[in-house]
Design a protein around this motif. Structure first.
Motif, PDB file in Angstrom:
ATOM      1  N   GLY A 201       0.824  -1.198   0.000  1.00 17.30           N
ATOM      2  CA  GLY A 201       0.000   0.000   0.000  1.00 17.30           C
ATOM      3  C   GLY A 201       0.854   1.242   0.000  1.00 17.30           C
ATOM      4  O   GLY A 201       2.078   1.185  -0.165  1.00 17.30           O
ATOM      5  N   ALA A 202       0.208   2.358   0.217  1.00 18.19           N
ATOM      6  CA  ALA A 202       0.862   3.632   0.004  1.00 18.19           C
ATOM      7  C   ALA A 202       1.784   4.022   1.154  1.00 18.19           C
ATOM      8  O   ALA A 202       2.946   4.343   0.955  1.00 18.19           O
ATOM      9  N   LYS A 207       0.217   2.143   8.856  1.00 18.02           N
ATOM     10  CA  LYS A 207       0.314   0.713   9.142  1.00 18.02           C
ATOM     11  C   LYS A 207       1.440   0.345  10.097  1.00 18.02           C
ATOM     12  O   LYS A 207       1.729  -0.830  10.296  1.00 18.02           O
ATOM     13  N   GLY A 225       4.854  -2.482  -2.016  1.00 17.37           N
ATOM     14  CA  GLY A 225       4.178  -1.181  -2.103  1.00 17.37           C
ATOM     15  C   GLY A 225       5.148  -0.033  -1.874  1.00 17.37           C
ATOM     16  O   GLY A 225       6.359  -0.229  -1.720  1.00 17.37           O
ATOM     17  N   ALA A 226       4.600   1.169  -1.823  1.00 15.96           N
ATOM     18  CA  ALA A 226       5.439   2.353  -1.608  1.00 15.96           C
ATOM     19  C   ALA A 226       6.129   2.278  -0.244  1.00 15.96           C
ATOM     20  O   ALA A 226       7.213   2.817  -0.037  1.00 15.96           O
ATOM     21  N   VAL A 295       9.663   4.216  -7.896  1.00 12.42           N
ATOM     22  CA  VAL A 295       9.228   2.818  -7.761  1.00 12.42           C
ATOM     23  C   VAL A 295       7.700   2.742  -7.788  1.00 12.42           C
ATOM     24  O   VAL A 295       7.029   3.438  -7.037  1.00 12.42           O
ATOM     25  N   GLY A 323       1.932  -2.668  -5.562  1.00 12.91           N
ATOM     26  CA  GLY A 323       2.286  -1.559  -6.445  1.00 12.91           C
ATOM     27  C   GLY A 323       1.054  -0.754  -6.782  1.00 12.91           C
ATOM     28  O   GLY A 323      -0.020  -0.962  -6.206  1.00 12.91           O
ATOM     29  N   VAL A 324       1.224   0.156  -7.735  1.00 13.59           N
ATOM     30  CA  VAL A 324       0.090   0.978  -8.180  1.00 13.59           C
ATOM     31  C   VAL A 324      -0.751   0.120  -9.130  1.00 13.59           C
ATOM     32  O   VAL A 324      -0.704   0.290 -10.346  1.00 13.59           O
ATOM     33  N   GLU A 326      -3.704  -0.024  -9.916  1.00 20.35           N
ATOM     34  CA  GLU A 326      -4.739   0.625 -10.730  1.00 20.35           C
ATOM     35  C   GLU A 326      -4.200   0.983 -12.112  1.00 20.35           C
ATOM     36  O   GLU A 326      -4.968   1.233 -13.030  1.00 20.35           O
ATOM     37  N   GLY A 356      -9.233  -2.274   2.158  1.00 21.64           N
ATOM     38  CA  GLY A 356     -10.160  -1.897   1.093  1.00 21.64           C
ATOM     39  C   GLY A 356      -9.576  -2.098  -0.291  1.00 21.64           C
ATOM     40  O   GLY A 356     -10.192  -2.740  -1.151  1.00 21.64           O
ATOM     41  N   ASP A 357      -8.356  -1.574  -0.539  1.00 20.11           N
ATOM     42  CA  ASP A 357      -7.781  -1.660  -1.879  1.00 20.11           C
ATOM     43  C   ASP A 357      -7.329  -3.073  -2.219  1.00 20.11           C
ATOM     44  O   ASP A 357      -7.458  -3.504  -3.365  1.00 20.11           O
ATOM     45  N   SER A 358      -6.796  -3.797  -1.255  1.00 17.36           N
ATOM     46  CA  SER A 358      -6.381  -5.182  -1.520  1.00 17.36           C
ATOM     47  C   SER A 358      -7.600  -6.038  -1.825  1.00 17.36           C
ATOM     48  O   SER A 358      -7.569  -6.874  -2.738  1.00 17.36           O
TER      49      SER A 358
HETATM   50  P1  ADP Z   1      -5.459  -1.098   1.546  1.00 14.08           P
HETATM   51  O1  ADP Z   1      -6.700  -0.290   1.233  1.00 14.08           O
HETATM   52  O2  ADP Z   1      -5.526  -2.468   0.916  1.00 14.08           O
HETATM   53  O3  ADP Z   1      -5.162  -1.137   3.017  1.00 14.08           O
HETATM   54  P2  ADP Z   1      -3.717   1.156   1.051  1.00 14.08           P
HETATM   55  O4  ADP Z   1      -4.901   2.060   1.070  1.00 14.08           O
HETATM   56  O5  ADP Z   1      -2.770   1.228   2.166  1.00 14.08           O
HETATM   57  O6  ADP Z   1      -4.201  -0.377   0.826  1.00 14.08           O
HETATM   58  O7  ADP Z   1      -2.850   1.430  -0.259  1.00 14.08           O
HETATM   59  C1  ADP Z   1      -3.383   1.307  -1.558  1.00 14.08           C
HETATM   60  C2  ADP Z   1      -2.731   2.290  -2.486  1.00 14.08           C
HETATM   61  O8  ADP Z   1      -1.320   2.196  -2.450  1.00 14.08           O
HETATM   62  C3  ADP Z   1      -3.139   2.050  -3.917  1.00 14.08           C
HETATM   63  O9  ADP Z   1      -3.917   3.143  -4.364  1.00 14.08           O
HETATM   64  C4  ADP Z   1      -1.807   1.948  -4.664  1.00 14.08           C
HETATM   65  O10 ADP Z   1      -1.836   2.622  -5.898  1.00 14.08           O
HETATM   66  C5  ADP Z   1      -0.847   2.587  -3.706  1.00 14.08           C
HETATM   67  N1  ADP Z   1       0.546   2.150  -3.951  1.00 14.08           N
HETATM   68  C6  ADP Z   1       1.046   0.904  -3.864  1.00 14.08           C
HETATM   69  N2  ADP Z   1       2.343   0.871  -4.205  1.00 14.08           N
HETATM   70  C7  ADP Z   1       2.700   2.141  -4.513  1.00 14.08           C
HETATM   71  C8  ADP Z   1       3.917   2.762  -4.953  1.00 14.08           C
HETATM   72  N3  ADP Z   1       5.028   2.042  -5.141  1.00 14.08           N
HETATM   73  N4  ADP Z   1       3.884   4.103  -5.158  1.00 14.08           N
HETATM   74  C9  ADP Z   1       2.761   4.811  -4.971  1.00 14.08           C
HETATM   75  N5  ADP Z   1       1.594   4.293  -4.554  1.00 14.08           N
HETATM   76  C10 ADP Z   1       1.553   2.962  -4.340  1.00 14.08           C
END
Ligand code: ADP
Ligand code: MG
Length: 402
Positions: A201-202, A207, A225-226, A295, A323-324, A326, A356-358
């Protein structure tokens, strides 16, 4: 001790009674005001049907929808939900356009046996989010026992999710809540090992409590993720234009030194000049991230490594995309992890997706039904992984017999 559920109720506690059920009907509406995704409504049907099968006289439903700020707002009426519920349920539905009122009370008392009574949005009332005891008492009068089936709202202590349970007993979990508690609670309390968690995630900031709570419990913690980029920075690596939380770098350093071999970061990553420049995406080792790129996904070697760790696990908890996802091609790492979760499930592992996003990514990839459990509660599942007690669960009756 375990949370008491509708299965634990004695016949005498259900038969001929009004079941007051907090559901999660916080569904998306389209421009015409119709329900555009009825997943949550369908998810409530097993609990409603089970209550009628056990002999409940009426099932009274409470839910919030959106954020109407404590006063009636037609844009957030549950009327469209009532229309959809009529189509989905085999039971007749009465919609009452108020939540606590003489009309509502009368409907719960006089509705014919076997009827669902859906009351208006609980957040039309100022006392709901304030968890006002006066409102909780009034809500308690609308049923003879209370069922909470709204896991996604259980981390909020509101009148309909928490307060009411202090005024109405039995107060038990519905089937949806029960399955969330069984999977998430089971993983946290006594996981079959190896126990692997994958976080992405972001942001690391949202977290960090999850990381700190999970580290002592898991055998491996995979991070993508980021979030991984803040760790790269903590390791002294170049991170280019990647999303790095500067104010969490010290914290990442501390986690790195405490975690030892348990923590696994990607060895290679997918970089590009920008998120919208997928055509120029390429893979580099984590020590070779170009200054003018960022990244956007884990690399294919990392995806393969993560997948093999996941596939050899007996319990897997996943929160946050790699990753991103979307923006293809930056969905590859998330797809690989999703597919590894499915293979682990086929191998007999218990696999859980929260966030939510996963959850949306799993749904989009068509994999949601091929893992053990996809949590319906984003925020609530995160708080669960943080080791917190959810107020909406804590307020329910406990049983010592399980
Ligand atoms: P969740 O809802 O599953 O808990 P988050 O809300 O923490 O997940 O993160 C989801 C977001 O993280 C997505 O919109 C995704 O695009 C973003 N994301 C993942 N990896 C990266 C990255 N390397 N750089 C920027 N955004 C990222
Ligand atoms: Mg999210």
């Amino acid at each position: 001790m375990a949370t008491r559920t509708i299965r634990d109720l004695a016949d005498s506690e259900v038969r001929g009674k009004r079941a007051l059920v907090r559901v999660d009907f916080n569904v998306p509406l389209d421009v015409e005001g119709n329900v555009s995704d009825d997943t949550r409504i369908r998810a409530s049907l097993p609990t409603i049907d089970a209550l009628f099968e056990r002999g409940a006289r009426v099932v009274v439903l409470l839910s919030h929808l959106g954020r109407p700020k404590g006063k009636p707002d037609p844009a957030y009426s549950l009327a469209p939900v009532a229309r959809r519920l009529v189509e989905l349920s085999t039971h007749p539905v009465i919609f009452v356009p108020s939540t606590v009122s003489d009309d509502a009370l009368t409907a719960t008392r006089t509705a014919p046996e076997g009827t669902i009574v859906l009351l208006e949005n609980t957040r039309f009332l100022p006392g709901e989010e304030k968890n006002d005891p006066a409102l909780s008492t009034e809500l308690a009068g609308l049923g003879d026992f209370y069922v909470n089936d709204a896991f996604g709202s259980a981390h909020r202590a509101h009148a309909s999710t928490e307060g009411v349970a202090h005024h109405l007993h039995p107060a038990v979990a519905g089937l949806l809540m029960e399955s969330e508690l069984r999977y998430l609670g089971g993983a946290m309390r006594n996981p079959e090992r190896p126990f692997v968690a994958i976080l992405g995630g972001a942001k690391i900031s949202g977290k960090i409590d999850v990381i700190e709570n999970l580290l002592p419990l898991v055998d491996r913690l995979l991070i993508g993720g980021a979030m991984a980029c803040t760790f790269f920075r903590a390791m002294g690596l170049e991170t280019g234009g990647s999303l790095v939380e500067e104010d969490r770098v010290d914290l990442a350093k501390r986690v790195l030194s405490d975690a030892g071999e348990k923590l696994v970061l990607p060895g290679d990553v997918v970089v590009a000049p920008s998120m919208n420049d997928g055509g120029r995406a390429h893979t580099v080792g984590r020590a070779a991230i170009p200054k003018d790129e960022a990244v956007f996904d884990i690399g294919s070697e990392s995806a393969a490594h993560f997948s093999s760790v996941i596939e050899s696990a007996k319990t897997v908890v996943w929160n946050g995309p790699m990753g991103v996802f979307e923006h293809p091609p930056f969905d590859a790492g998330t797809r690989a992890v999703g597919n590894a979760m499915v293979r682990a499930t086929a191998n007999g592992a218990t696999t859980i997706v929260g966030g939510g996003d996963s959850a949306a990514a799993m749904e989009e990839m068509g994999l949601a039904r091929s893992v053990s459990h996809v949590s319906t509660g984003g925020g609530a599942s995160l708080e669960f992984l943080e080791g917190k007690t959810l107020p909406g669960v804590a307020a329910l009756d406990q049983t010592t017999t399980k």
